[in-house]
Write an enzyme that holds these catalytic residues in place. Structure first.
Site, short mmCIF file in Angstrom:
data_model
loop_
_atom_site.label_atom_id
_atom_site.label_comp_id
_atom_site.label_asym_id
_atom_site.label_seq_id
_atom_site.Cartn_x
_atom_site.Cartn_y
_atom_site.Cartn_z
N ARG A 147 -14.99 -6.54 -5.56
CA ARG A 147 -14.04 -6.44 -4.46
C ARG A 147 -14.48 -5.33 -3.52
NH1 ARG A 147 -8.77 -3.17 -4.19
NH2 ARG A 147 -7.92 -3.89 -2.22
N HIS B 47 -8.61 -2.18 4.55
CA HIS B 47 -8.43 -1.08 3.59
C HIS B 47 -8.42 0.23 4.39
CE1 HIS B 47 -8.93 -0.01 -0.90
NE2 HIS B 47 -8.64 1.11 -0.28
N GLU C 12 -2.65 -2.17 -0.16
CA GLU C 12 -1.62 -1.16 -0.36
C GLU C 12 -0.79 -0.83 0.88
OE1 GLU C 12 -3.16 2.31 -2.30
OE2 GLU C 12 -3.40 1.26 -4.19
N ASN D 102 -2.56 -3.19 -7.46
CA ASN D 102 -3.29 -1.95 -7.76
C ASN D 102 -2.39 -1.13 -8.66
OD1 ASN D 102 -5.31 -2.78 -6.10
ND2 ASN D 102 -5.02 -1.19 -4.55
N TYR E 110 -2.04 2.23 -11.37
CA TYR E 110 -2.65 3.45 -11.90
C TYR E 110 -1.79 4.18 -12.93
CZ TYR E 110 -6.35 3.14 -8.40
OH TYR E 110 -7.43 2.73 -7.66
N GLU F 190 -7.16 -3.11 -8.56
CA GLU F 190 -7.64 -1.74 -8.79
C GLU F 190 -6.95 -1.16 -10.02
OE1 GLU F 190 -7.25 1.18 -5.61
OE2 GLU F 190 -7.97 -0.29 -4.16
#
Ligand code: PNW
Length: 505
Positions: A95, A140, A185, A327, A329, A397
């Site tokens: 990606r 992005h 995002e 994404n 985390y 991600e």
């Protein structure tokens, strides 16, 4: 006899249990990057200025080490080495993002910078040569500065500019790119860029900019999706989705108050962008929009700071994604009454008005906001699966940061990836329709406001060297083995530290 049947059964169950802990053979394992963070070549061959070029050049002090992405990992010249690394890892997919101002220097579609187009064509060809599936993000965070000068995402014409750009990308690359992500995002674009000062363009229009940006972003996404659907899908036969950052926001306690607070926090963090696209009714999340309307009135605004979608706009934006890119985390625990921080009035977080607790025992990365939370991928994905009726997901991600001097022995990153991939396996077992996983990141890169002070790479990059030398960390060898074996073996140790390229890649 009985004993044999019993032991036979046992063997069977163990094999089955082991089998269940395997990733499907068509599951796409990959790694991710973004244009401004790796490419360099900031003004090479006709590229136009973008908001990160502009901000880092005019206000270098806002970046922790006063660095910028002028050179970064110089992928503009090292792209073959990048693909070699993908082959070393045995990746199925990669990606990356297209820099809008590299192909449209002024942002608008009247002039195409052909050398920029040629760069991405070469990059894509190099991947395809080795059966690596390109997954392309259109945006992005690197908006052409000329469009920012006109207000960027705050301009109501933004959706048209984005549609025109997306059409050119489909025309130029769509014969070979089958996975499109419109935006990376929205929260970081709209809250961090327009509602605070934590990302370019640092507009700090708190409590106003975030909602305005959110609405135009969603409409821009919907236009780009419909353009693909109407003009390209029949001939190109690919998929178009969006990537939203979904960290898990769970209640601190089981109390009804905390559960409601966690729901409001989810609406503020990602519901603003997910609800108009993935919910069956469309538009902004109901409870948050009621809160903002009420507070706006109390604060003397003649209308809500959150510009609602018209019925037509709701209809237009609903159902406009072939997949939900996540994404992920970390996680936060949300409280209705405790752990509240000060926030400006008005602002998104003043509107949401909840407390955030992060258990100190969760392991800490080099990034302030990033701790390893227990099974948070499973929690986030099963929640979304239920809420939005089982969409197709990609994790676009997931990763861990270390300090620049941490070296190549990144045991904490390995621990994080193993835990995360076990959480992915739990989600798959629960029936979540997850099709792939992209590690952030293939290599160290420009970590936005943190410059080069936080490192997310499976490969270390020596930014001091002319060649921007890439060296695999231990985590690269561990990830390679996970991709190869389709399992997470907690005891695997790489026998040696030389990278090799396997047949077929
Ligand atoms: C993502 N948070 O940003 C971006 O997509 C990448 O470009 C970036 O390098 C990567 O994660 C690591 O930071 C995020 O506060 C920034 O939860 C902040 C958060 C999440 C993602």
């Amino acid at each position: 006899m009985k004993a044999t049947i019993l032991s036979g059964l046992l063997v069977c169950c163990c094999v089955l249990a082991k089998h269940e802990r395997k990733f499907p053979s068509d599951f796409l394992f990959g790694a991710a990057t973004a244009s401004y963070q790796i490419e360099g070549g900031w003004n090479a061959d006709g590229k136009g200025e973008n908001i990160w070029d502009h901000m880092t050049h005019t206000r270098p002090e806002v970046i922790i080490d006063k660095s910028n992405g002028d050179e970064a990992a110089d992928t503009y010249h090292n792209y073959k080495r990048d693909v070699e690394m993908m082959r070393e890892l045995g990746l199925d997919a990669y990606r990356f993002s297209i820099s809008w101002s590299r192909i449209l220097p002024n942002g608008l579609a009247n002039y195409i910078n052909e050398p920029g187009v040629e760069f991405y064509k070469r990059y894509i060809s190099e991947m395809l040569k080795y059966n690596i599936t390109p997954m392309v993000t259109l945006y992005h965070w690197d908006l052409p500065q000329k469009l920012q000068d006109l207000g960027g995402f705050a301009n109501p014409l933004f959706p048209e500019w984005f549609e025109d750009y997306a059409r050119i990308a489909y025309e130029k690359f769509g014969d070979r790119v089958k996975h499109w992500i419109t935006f990376n995002e929205p929260r970081e674009i709209c809250y961090e860029g327009y509602g605070s000062t934590t990302k370019a363009p640092m507009l700090n229009a708190t409590g106003v900019g975030v909602y305005l940006c959110a609405k135009h972003l969603v409409l821009a996404h919907a236009r780009a999706y419909k353009t693909y659907d109407n003009e390209f899908r029949a001939t190109q036969n690919g998929l178009c989705g969006i990537t939203i950052s979904v960290n898990w926001m769970g209640p601190l306690t089981d109390s009804e108050e905390d559960q409601f607070a966690a729901e409001i926090k989810r609406q503020a963090e990602w519901g603003l962008y997910a609800e108009p696209i993935f919910s069956q009714w469309g538009g902004f999340p109901k409870e948050l929009s009621e809160i903002v309307a009420k507070k706006s009135k109390e604060q003397g605004y003649p209308r809500s700071r959150m510009p609602e979608f018209t019925e037509e706009e709701k209809q237009f934006s609903r159902g406009t994604a072939d997949f939900f890119g996540v994404n992920h985390y970390t996680a936060n625990l949300i409280s209705a009454n405790d752990y509240k921080a000060w926030n400006p009035v008005p602002s998104l977080y003043n509107d949401a008005d909840v407390g955030v607790y992060i258990p100190p025992e969760w392991p800490q990365s080099a990034s302030r906001w990033l701790r390893q939370a227990p099974n948070s991928i499973y929690k986030a994905l099963t929640h979304l699966h239920k809420k939005y009726n089982g969409p197709v997901f990609y994790i676009t991600e997931n990763g861990w940061s270390t300090t620049p001097d941490a070296g190549l022995e990144d045991e904490d990153r390995i621990r994080y990836y193993r835990a995360a991939l076990n959480s992915v396996l739990d989600a798959l077992k629960a029936g979540v329709n997850l099709k792939g996983y992209m590690a952030w990141s293939l290599m160290d890169n420009f970590e936005w406001m943190e410059g080069y002070a936080e490192r997310f790479g499976l490969y270390h990059v020596d930014f001091e060297s002319v060649e921007k030398t890439r060296t695999p960390r231990k985590s690269a060898f561990i990830y390679k083995e996970i991709v190869r074996s389709r399992t997470v073996n907690p005891d695997y140790e790489p026998p040696n530290r030389t990278m090799w390229i396997e047949e077929g890649h």
